[in-house]
Scaffold this active site. Structure first.
Site, PDB file in Angstrom:
ATOM      1  N   GLU A  18     -11.821  19.482   7.988  1.00 36.95           N
ATOM      2  CA  GLU A  18     -12.013  20.926   8.139  1.00 36.95           C
ATOM      3  C   GLU A  18     -11.960  21.645   6.792  1.00 36.95           C
ATOM      4  O   GLU A  18     -12.789  22.514   6.508  1.00 36.95           O
ATOM      5  CB  GLU A  18     -10.948  21.486   9.093  1.00 36.95           C
ATOM      6  CG  GLU A  18     -10.861  23.005   9.139  1.00 36.95           C
ATOM      7  CD  GLU A  18     -12.115  23.681   9.660  1.00 36.95           C
ATOM      8  OE1 GLU A  18     -12.159  24.921   9.633  1.00 36.95           O
ATOM      9  OE2 GLU A  18     -13.064  22.978  10.085  1.00 36.95           O
ATOM     10  N   HIS A  28     -31.630  22.491  28.554  1.00 36.89           N
ATOM     11  CA  HIS A  28     -31.971  22.062  27.192  1.00 36.89           C
ATOM     12  C   HIS A  28     -33.013  20.940  27.235  1.00 36.89           C
ATOM     13  O   HIS A  28     -33.964  20.926  26.447  1.00 36.89           O
ATOM     14  CB  HIS A  28     -30.708  21.582  26.469  1.00 36.89           C
ATOM     15  CG  HIS A  28     -30.963  21.058  25.088  1.00 36.89           C
ATOM     16  ND1 HIS A  28     -31.452  21.844  24.073  1.00 36.89           N
ATOM     17  CD2 HIS A  28     -30.779  19.821  24.555  1.00 36.89           C
ATOM     18  CE1 HIS A  28     -31.566  21.116  22.974  1.00 36.89           C
ATOM     19  NE2 HIS A  28     -31.171  19.885  23.237  1.00 36.89           N
ATOM     20  N   HIS A  55     -29.684  14.198  15.340  1.00 35.41           N
ATOM     21  CA  HIS A  55     -30.349  15.230  16.141  1.00 35.41           C
ATOM     22  C   HIS A  55     -30.159  16.609  15.501  1.00 35.41           C
ATOM     23  O   HIS A  55     -31.111  17.400  15.436  1.00 35.41           O
ATOM     24  CB  HIS A  55     -29.773  15.205  17.558  1.00 35.41           C
ATOM     25  CG  HIS A  55     -30.687  15.792  18.579  1.00 35.41           C
ATOM     26  ND1 HIS A  55     -31.985  15.370  18.787  1.00 35.41           N
ATOM     27  CD2 HIS A  55     -30.487  16.796  19.485  1.00 35.41           C
ATOM     28  CE1 HIS A  55     -32.543  16.064  19.745  1.00 35.41           C
ATOM     29  NE2 HIS A  55     -31.658  16.945  20.188  1.00 35.41           N
TER      30      HIS A  55
END
Length: 384
Positions: free
Chosen positions: A110, A288, A344
């Site tokens: 993070e 989707h 993707h």
């Protein structure tokens, strides 16, 4: 909210971002010592575009490894500039929940994402400042308001990054954060194309009305599909359908569209505080997938129609359409592996760049003639 936002480490975080940006700037300066200031800005724009693409991928990696709350406050990590300074707090959280949202590995993922984001922000600030500084001394092909708008947008993107943490991965905020990264790519691509056109003297390709309309429709459809894909990912709905082309053994499985597209709600819950049903997750996934068929068809048709006017973009669009089909199928049938999910997301980001490139490198066939006629009607001289 006050406990989640502590601005004490902000200066040190900005310093880390400046250090991250210093490397690419120094490398570019060494390679461009004999170039003009405009050429250096052009190359810095391309480099920033490349690093922003990398940042979008690393943001996806952060989300997909469940590291978005690796440091549960903002902008630092337990009010420290690095996870090293928060070792005690992270260890305590990890001991309580060994596979929970806060671990040493997730905290570093993070924070590295935040360092990279700050570094990209410094590069965009450099672009804006450099463009304004040269505006009066050099003829620049990029209006200084473009990099200024990009700088404003990256600041807004930083605010969404903060809200992602403070609102505990609120799906609508995380999806908007993803879309914001894609908008950054489009803004930087627009500027890179303007520099390239000025350096090479290339003019936008004239497209017939039908081809330009197909390009515009594909751009619009892609943005809708990116938003739908972000909604799938942020709601963890990828595995709601593990078969292709059917879903749960049916061509129209049980779906709850009302819950699925209730936009303003916490992760995993409805606005009323109930758990989101599996039928809702199925609806998110299946919409989707259905939209993907439309976008795939548009991309392949566009690649075919642009093969003469914009051959490079046409080839890339065809390849990326197949890439997205393969990576999307891999996510479904292989159980959402990390590599396929990143592939993707990367394909979607690349499509945004290539379609923006194609849009900037083209114009409707009658646009130039119409502009010339209007100028002549006003009595203005028009260069031949």
């Amino acid at each position: 909210m006050n406990g989640l936002v502590d601005l004490a480490p902000l200066t040190r975080l900005m310093l880390m971002g400046a250090i991250v940006a210093l490397g690419p700037i120094a490398w570019l300066w060494l390679r461009s010592r004999n170039a003009s200031a405009a050429q250096r800005l052009s190359r810095l724009t391309l480099l920033t575009l490349f690093l922003t693409f990398d940042l979008v991928l690393f943001g996806a990696f952060t989300r997909l490894t469940d590291s978005g709350l690796g440091c549960p406050d903002w902008p630092g990590c337990y009010a420290n500039a690095t996870p090293a300074g928060a070792h005690e707090q992270i260890s305590a959280a990890q001991a309580t929940m060994p596979t929970g949202p806060v671990t040493h590995t997730k905290a570093w993922i993070e924070m590295v994402h935040r360092y990279l984001a700050t570094g990209v922000g410094v590069l965009i600030l450099t672009l804006a400042a450099g463009t304004w500084a040269l505006r009066r001394r050099a003829a620049l092909p990029v209006d200084p308001w473009w990099p200024t708008a990009t700088l404003a947008w990256v600041c807004l993107q930083g605010a969404f990054g903060a809200l992602t943490v403070t609102m505990k991965l609120f799906p609508a905020i995380v999806t908007l954060h993803l879309l914001g990264g894609m908008v950054l790519l489009a803004l930087l691509c627009r500027q890179a194309v303007a520099y390239r056109q000025a350096e090479t003297g290339a003019r936008p390709a004239a497209l017939s009305g039908g081809r330009f309309a197909l390009l515009a429709a594909t751009v619009a459809a892609l943005w809708i599909q990116v938003a739908l894909g972000g909604w799938v990912s942020t709601n963890y709905a990828v595995l709601a359908c593990s078969q292709f082309p059917s879903c749960q053994g049916s061509w129209w499985p049980p779906m709850d569209f009302r819950q699925a597209f209730e936009l303003w709600r916490p992760l995993g819950l409805t606005g009323a505080g109930e758990h989101v049903s599996f039928a809702a997750l199925t609806a998110i996934h299946y919409v989707h997938r259905l939209a993907a068929y439309v976008v795939l068809g548009l991309l392949l048709a566009l690649a075919w129609r642009l093969r003469d006017a914009l051959p490079r973009q046409a080839r890339l669009l065809g390849l990326l359409a197949l890439w997205q089909l393969a990576s999307g199928l891999s996510n479904v049938v292989l159980g959402w592996p990390l590599a396929a999910a990143l592939a993707h997301t990367g394909g979607a980001a690349a499509l945004v760049v290539v379609l923006t490139w194609a849009l900037c490198e083209s114009r409707p066939a009658g646009a130039r003639a119409a502009g010339r006629s209007a100028a002549l009607a006003r009595g203005e001289g028009v260069p031949s």
